[in-house]
Design an enzyme around this catalytic site. Structure first.
Site, PDB file in Angstrom:
ATOM      1  N   ASP A  54       4.948  -6.109-122.883  1.00 47.59           N
ATOM      2  CA  ASP A  54       3.858  -5.300-122.342  1.00 47.59           C
ATOM      3  C   ASP A  54       3.429  -5.805-120.955  1.00 47.59           C
ATOM      4  OD1 ASP A  54       1.631  -3.335-122.898  1.00 47.59           O
ATOM      5  OD2 ASP A  54       0.414  -5.135-122.637  1.00 47.59           O
TER       6      ASP A  54
ATOM      7  N   GLU B 269       8.042  -3.186-119.975  1.00 48.15           N
ATOM      8  CA  GLU B 269       7.182  -2.129-119.433  1.00 48.15           C
ATOM      9  C   GLU B 269       7.098  -2.380-117.938  1.00 48.15           C
ATOM     10  OE1 GLU B 269       2.786  -0.064-119.581  1.00 48.15           O
ATOM     11  OE2 GLU B 269       2.981  -2.210-119.903  1.00 48.15           O
TER      12      GLU B 269
HETATM   13  C1  GLC Z   1       0.278  -1.501-121.528  1.00 44.81           C
HETATM   14  C2  GLC Z   1       0.183  -0.645-122.758  1.00 44.81           C
HETATM   15  C3  GLC Z   1      -1.140   0.028-122.782  1.00 44.81           C
HETATM   16  C4  GLC Z   1      -2.216  -1.026-122.813  1.00 44.81           C
HETATM   17  C5  GLC Z   1      -2.056  -1.991-121.647  1.00 44.81           C
HETATM   18  C6  GLC Z   1      -2.893  -3.208-121.823  1.00 44.81           C
HETATM   19  O1  GLC Z   1       0.233  -0.725-120.364  1.00 44.81           O
HETATM   20  O2  GLC Z   1       1.256   0.247-122.805  1.00 44.81           O
HETATM   21  O3  GLC Z   1      -1.284   0.902-123.869  1.00 44.81           O
HETATM   22  O4  GLC Z   1      -3.482  -0.427-122.769  1.00 44.81           O
HETATM   23  O5  GLC Z   1      -0.734  -2.450-121.527  1.00 44.81           O
HETATM   24  O6  GLC Z   1      -2.359  -4.037-122.810  1.00 44.81           O
END
Ligand code: GLC
Length: 601
Positions: free
Chosen positions: A264, A324
């Protein structure tokens, strides 16, 4: 000879199986086109069977091309709160997911990525983790998790967990200790600084969720940094103890049989230790604050060092790391693979999710750039933070057709694909209409300019009963009216549904070597409405034609650019509403339609 007579004659000859001999005599381009078109019609008329859903081979180990399992896999993102509720409390759970593994197997999914299911105060619905090595009771127990992994294994479905590397919950024992005193052993596990002066934060950085990025903690008189909500303090990855603890978390889960992690928010892992102010740039963000160039708290070079360390542990367990990775161009994306291919195997290409509407030219350009970068692409069209693709691309009239185009696009490209639950049935966003209905704090804070992400996180639509078969209790988010028409139970019996299209497409993707291992050759490059390409592997090739416009388009069977001077075309899958009829030299593509065929020389 008149064209239609020639066509009729050719058709007869084809039926007699005399195609090749005939073809050698017929050399002009027009004749080849007619032949190809006729073959297309014949293929469609015969309803050429493709292999049954779920029959796809599960790649194991590395194939002849050196491709690992994840390069052939289709990943499927599950938001566990919303997938299937086994204990009828209105929130989904792990047992619910396990109960749907057969559905996923039939669909053609090879791995599920479950968004965070660890203990959490749920401020950010699980992305605020208070214990990395346990399961939140809301979702079940560790035994439930182990059973999910074991049941997945029986079906060749691997489990990927979501690792929130940038921050913990403020309720994590590390942070509770860290904030307790300036001399806590965990103090330096987070980013604590003095303010610039009374009431003044250490610098001008902002939280992406609309608050300040610094929260003052009166107990110790310092500020802590959080790129997300104040309840999500950033970990200090410069502290070796943090790094070690986080690497150990991955080992813990690898031992429980997970096949990898989706990491993440990796862009935000490191911050400039001098806390230099970010430059303010023109314009305002969605919360009405000045825009900033986040050069001092995002994508710092040190991120790559952390990726390499996570990768070396993943390699010990033969696991895969998905990132991500929000990037604005392909070069940035390239960096995440690592200079020596020693970082993320699968940094997500999230750039396509930012395209407005359907533009053949835009996709063509992007796909070319991604392929030219020389790595294994990872395509995504939507996820739990982005308005669903069905809603984003739909024009209100051809939505199902457009959903099929998007599926055909990213599931036939060279690379791995990550689906989002419900995408395969054409689930739409169900956005809150009133501020008081919003669950996502981002929406509560940003209403009405930023309405939050509830709309794309609503319960999976299993059938057309109350609560869409997700739960017997009122679901945590409301089910849209479209669940009456777009649900698994009804669509599975409808050969023209979005779901049936996905099932056929995924089955094809798993069995056609050209789709698994083939190269990508773009054709008809000047066409602004139709995206055409061929995937080629040794003697095999699959032709994909996508009409991205609302008008019928005539597409020539001109495949010489892919080395097919005299192609033989066998239809595998179309989204046409009417059968192809008549004689034509060019393929008449219905508005917003898909045509996929096998081509041979
Ligand atoms: C990432 C996740 C999102 C979350 C953020 C903070 O972007 O996909 O859903 O709110 O991280 O952890």
């Amino acid at each position: 000879m008149k064209n239609y007579l020639r066509g009729a004659l050719l058709a007869a000859l084809l039926l007699l199986g005399s195609f090749r001999e005939m073809f050698e005599e017929e050399e002009s381009r027009m004749k080849r086109q007619i032949l190809a078109a006729l073959l297309a019609v014949l293929g469609a008329a015969a309803g050429l069977a493709i292999c049954p859903p779920g029959a796809g081979a599960q790649a194991k180990g590395v194939d002849a091309e050196g491709h690992a399992w994840w390069q052939h896999a289709v990943f499927y993102e599950i938001y566990p709160r919303s997938f299937a509720d086994s204990n009828n409390d209105g929130v989904g759970d792990l047992k619910g997911i396990t109960s749907k593994l057969d559905y996923l197997k039939e669909l053609g999914v090879n791995a599920i990525w479950i968004t965070p299911c660890f203990p959490s105060p749920q401020v950010d619905f699980g992305y605020d983790v208070s214990d990395y090595e346990a399961i939140d009771p809301m979702y079940g127990t560790m035994e439930d998790f182990d059973r999910l992994v074991a049941e997945g294994k029986k079906r060749d479905i691997r489990v990927i967990l979501d690792f929130v590397v940038n921050h913990t919950s403020d309720q994590h024992k590390w942070f509770i200790d860290s904030r307790s005193s300036k001399t806590s052993a965990y103090r330096d596990w987070y980013i604590w600084r003095d303010g610039k002066g009374p009431g003044q934060p250490p610098n001008n950085w902002l939280s992406t969720f609309g608050t300040a990025a610094w929260t003052f903690d009166p107990k110790t008189g310092q500020y802590y940094y959080h790129y997300f909500y104040p309840q999500q303090p950033d970990l200090n990855w410069r502290n070796p103890a943090v790094e070690k603890a986080m690497l150990d978390v991955t080992r813990f889960w690898y031992k429980h049989g997970v096949a990898g992690f989706r990491l993440d928010a990796v862009d935000t892992l490191y911050e400039d230790p001098n806390l230099t102010d970010n430059p303010v740039v023109a314009g305002k963000d969605k919360f009405g604050r000045p825009n900033m160039d986040e050069k001092y708290n995002k994508k710092l070079p040190e991120v790559h060092e952390a990726m390499r360390k996570l990768r070396s542990v993943a390699d010990e367990y033969g696991s895969v790391l998905i990132g991500e990775t929000w990037t604005t161009n392909v070069d940035q994306l390239k960096d995440y693979y690592g200079a020596k291919n020693d970082e993320l195997q699968m940094p997500m290409d999230l750039m396509m999710t930012g395209f407005k509407g359907l533009s053949a030219a835009e996709y063509r350009k992007h796909i070319a750039a991604v392929n030219a970068a020389g790595h294994w692409p990872v395509y995504v069209i939507t996820n739990h933070d982005i308005v669903r693709s069905y809603t984003r691309y739909g024009d209100g009239i051809h939505n199902d057709d457009i959903a099929k185009i998007m599926a055909a696009l990213y599931l036939t490209l060279r690379g791995s694909a990550i689906m989002y639950y419900g995408e395969e049935i054409g689930m739409e966003n169900n956005d809150p209409k009133r501020k008081e209905d919003v669950e996502d704090p981002e929406g509560k804070l940003g209403w009405p300019l930023e309405i939050g992400r509830d709309g794309e996180r609503t319960p999976m639509q299993w059938d057309h009963s109350a609560n869409a078969g997700f739960s017997k209790a009122k679901p945590w988010l409301p089910v849209p009216l479209s669940a009456h028409t777009h649900n698994v139970a009804d669509e599975i019996n409808d050969p023209d549904s979005v779901l049936s299209f996905y099932r056929k497409l995924l089955a094809m993707r798993h069995t056609e070597t050209a789709l698994l291992d083939g190269d990508y050759v773009s054709l008809n490059e000047g066409n602004p409405n139709v995206l055409t390409y061929v995937r080629r592997y040794k003697g095999e090739a699959i032709l994909v034609i996508l009409n991205m416009s609302a008008a019928e388009q005539k597409v020539p069977f001109e495949l010489s650019g892919a080395g097919f001077l005299a192609p033989k075309v066998e239809v595998l899958l179309t989204s046409f509403h009417k059968p192809l009829k008549g004689m034509f030299a060019e393929l008449p593509m219905e508005p917003y339609s898909v045509f996929i065929a096998r081509v041979t020389k």
